[in-house]
Write a protein that holds these residues in place. Structure first.
Motif, PDB file in Angstrom:
ATOM      1  N   LEU A 183      27.835 103.406 -11.183  1.00 37.94           N
ATOM      2  CA  LEU A 183      28.557 102.328 -11.854  1.00 37.94           C
ATOM      3  C   LEU A 183      29.834 102.776 -12.559  1.00 37.94           C
ATOM      4  CD1 LEU A 183      25.522 100.313 -13.215  1.00 37.94           C
ATOM      5  CD2 LEU A 183      27.295  99.404 -11.734  1.00 37.94           C
ATOM      6  N   ASP A 204      32.247 104.265 -11.322  1.00 36.92           N
ATOM      7  CA  ASP A 204      33.357 103.926 -10.413  1.00 36.92           C
ATOM      8  C   ASP A 204      33.758 102.457 -10.498  1.00 36.92           C
ATOM      9  OD1 ASP A 204      33.344 106.512  -9.536  1.00 36.92           O
ATOM     10  OD2 ASP A 204      32.108 106.123  -7.769  1.00 36.92           O
ATOM     11  N   TYR A 205      32.865 101.624 -11.038  1.00 36.90           N
ATOM     12  CA  TYR A 205      33.146 100.187 -11.117  1.00 36.90           C
ATOM     13  C   TYR A 205      33.565  99.747 -12.518  1.00 36.90           C
ATOM     14  CZ  TYR A 205      31.187  99.975  -6.456  1.00 36.90           C
ATOM     15  OH  TYR A 205      30.962 100.169  -5.115  1.00 36.90           O
ATOM     16  N   ALA A 238      37.088  94.936 -16.023  1.00 39.83           N
ATOM     17  CA  ALA A 238      36.254  95.356 -14.884  1.00 39.83           C
ATOM     18  C   ALA A 238      35.098  94.387 -14.633  1.00 39.83           C
ATOM     19  CB  ALA A 238      35.718  96.766 -15.133  1.00 39.83           C
ATOM     20  N   GLN A 288      34.452  93.142 -10.926  1.00 38.44           N
ATOM     21  CA  GLN A 288      33.986  94.141  -9.966  1.00 38.44           C
ATOM     22  C   GLN A 288      32.584  94.638 -10.305  1.00 38.44           C
ATOM     23  OE1 GLN A 288      37.486  96.527 -10.453  1.00 38.44           O
ATOM     24  NE2 GLN A 288      36.372  98.260 -11.353  1.00 38.44           N
ATOM     25  N   ILE A 289      32.236  94.689 -11.595  1.00 33.35           N
ATOM     26  CA  ILE A 289      30.869  95.086 -11.974  1.00 33.35           C
ATOM     27  C   ILE A 289      29.882  94.032 -11.471  1.00 33.35           C
ATOM     28  CG2 ILE A 289      29.264  95.478 -13.900  1.00 33.35           C
ATOM     29  CD1 ILE A 289      31.714  96.569 -15.508  1.00 33.35           C
ATOM     30  N   SER A 294      30.261  91.884  -9.075  1.00 36.36           N
ATOM     31  CA  SER A 294      30.251  91.904  -7.608  1.00 36.36           C
ATOM     32  C   SER A 294      29.353  93.032  -7.097  1.00 36.36           C
ATOM     33  CB  SER A 294      31.683  92.093  -7.115  1.00 36.36           C
ATOM     34  OG  SER A 294      31.718  92.101  -5.736  1.00 36.36           O
ATOM     35  N   TYR A 295      29.474  94.234  -7.697  1.00 39.21           N
ATOM     36  CA  TYR A 295      28.634  95.364  -7.277  1.00 39.21           C
ATOM     37  C   TYR A 295      27.154  95.061  -7.517  1.00 39.21           C
ATOM     38  CZ  TYR A 295      26.003  99.679  -7.448  1.00 39.21           C
ATOM     39  OH  TYR A 295      25.019 100.621  -7.251  1.00 39.21           O
TER      40      TYR A 295
END
Length: 243
Positions: A154, A156-157, A177, A180-181, A183-184
């Motif tokens: 995580l 990287d996100y 972020a 994108q968090i 979404s991951y």
């Protein structure tokens, strides 16, 4: 554990006020999310996560539906998200987030609360540097999951802190972020139970019990206002003082 953990401990003791206040706040957030991204949760990530938060807070389904419907009503005048910054008594920085359909009323009310308790409202952006804007996600803990592995993944996100609390994992990341968090987490099959945006102070100021009492009155007054969504301060939490 850091500032985020201290924030959560304090927040756990005092949620968003009483139940009615939680529902009002969430209702506005849902309406704003629908206005921005449409009424379908499948195509509106922010609405999707707010509906999960509403479920976690036991907000009745009809309240959620009413908030969604409100955004597409012809009579609805859009909520504007406005931020107000100032100093309360004893030099404590206070950041107030509002969602309002009447900014003249809101700023007059907020200013009057600051004045009443010996504080002063500053100019917009004057105190933003004192707080870090963060997103917090609560996810259900998976069977046999490796927390260190998840944390490394995580980073990287945009996640910068992670902790375990009973049957859930709490993730903290930069506000920028949050998409994108989310979404991951969704793509990796994690169940998000709630998400919120907070402002964590870079540094906290100690206060005496008497000063805390006065400041609490101002914060309560602000939080009671129907236009106010969140109030953040750089006052040191009682738990930190005891540590």
């Amino acid at each position: 554990m850091g500032r985020a953990f201290e924030y959560r401990k304090a927040r756990k003791m005092k949620r968003w006020g009483n139940m009615a206040r939680v529902f009002t706040k969430l209702g506005k957030e849902i309406t704003i999310a629908v206005k921005a991204g449409g009424p379908e949760p499948e195509t509106n990530p922010r609405l999707r996560v707010l509906m999960q938060t509403a479920k976690k807070e036991n907000m009745p389904k009809e309240n959620v539906e009413r908030a969604i419907k409100k955004a597409s009503s012809k009579d609805f005048s859009d909520y504007k998200e406005m931020y107000y910054e100032g100093y309360g008594p004893f030099g404590i920085a206070i950041f107030v987030e509002t969602a309002t359909d009447n900014t003249t009323r809101t700023v007059a009310n907020v200013r009057s609360y600051f004045n009443k308790f010996g504080g002063s409202l500053g100019t917009s952006g004057s105190l933003e540097f004192l707080f870090d804007h963060k997103c917090i996600f609560h996810i259900v803990k998976k069977e046999g999951m490796d927390l260190e592995e998840l944390e490394l993944e995580l980073i990287d996100y945009g996640v910068d802190e992670l902790e375990e609390d009973e049957n859930e994992i709490i993730l903290y990341g930069a506000f920028s972020a949050n998409a994108q968090i989310q979404s991951y987490l969704e793509e990796a099959g994690y169940e998000i139970t709630s998400a919120e945006f907070v402002r964590l102070p870079n540094d906290t100021k100690p206060v005496t019990p008497e000063q805390r009492e006065t400041l609490a009155k101002l914060i309560d007054k602000l939080e009671e206002d129907e236009d106010v969504q969140n109030v953040f301060t750089n006052m040191q939490e009682e738990e930190e003082e005891e540590a």
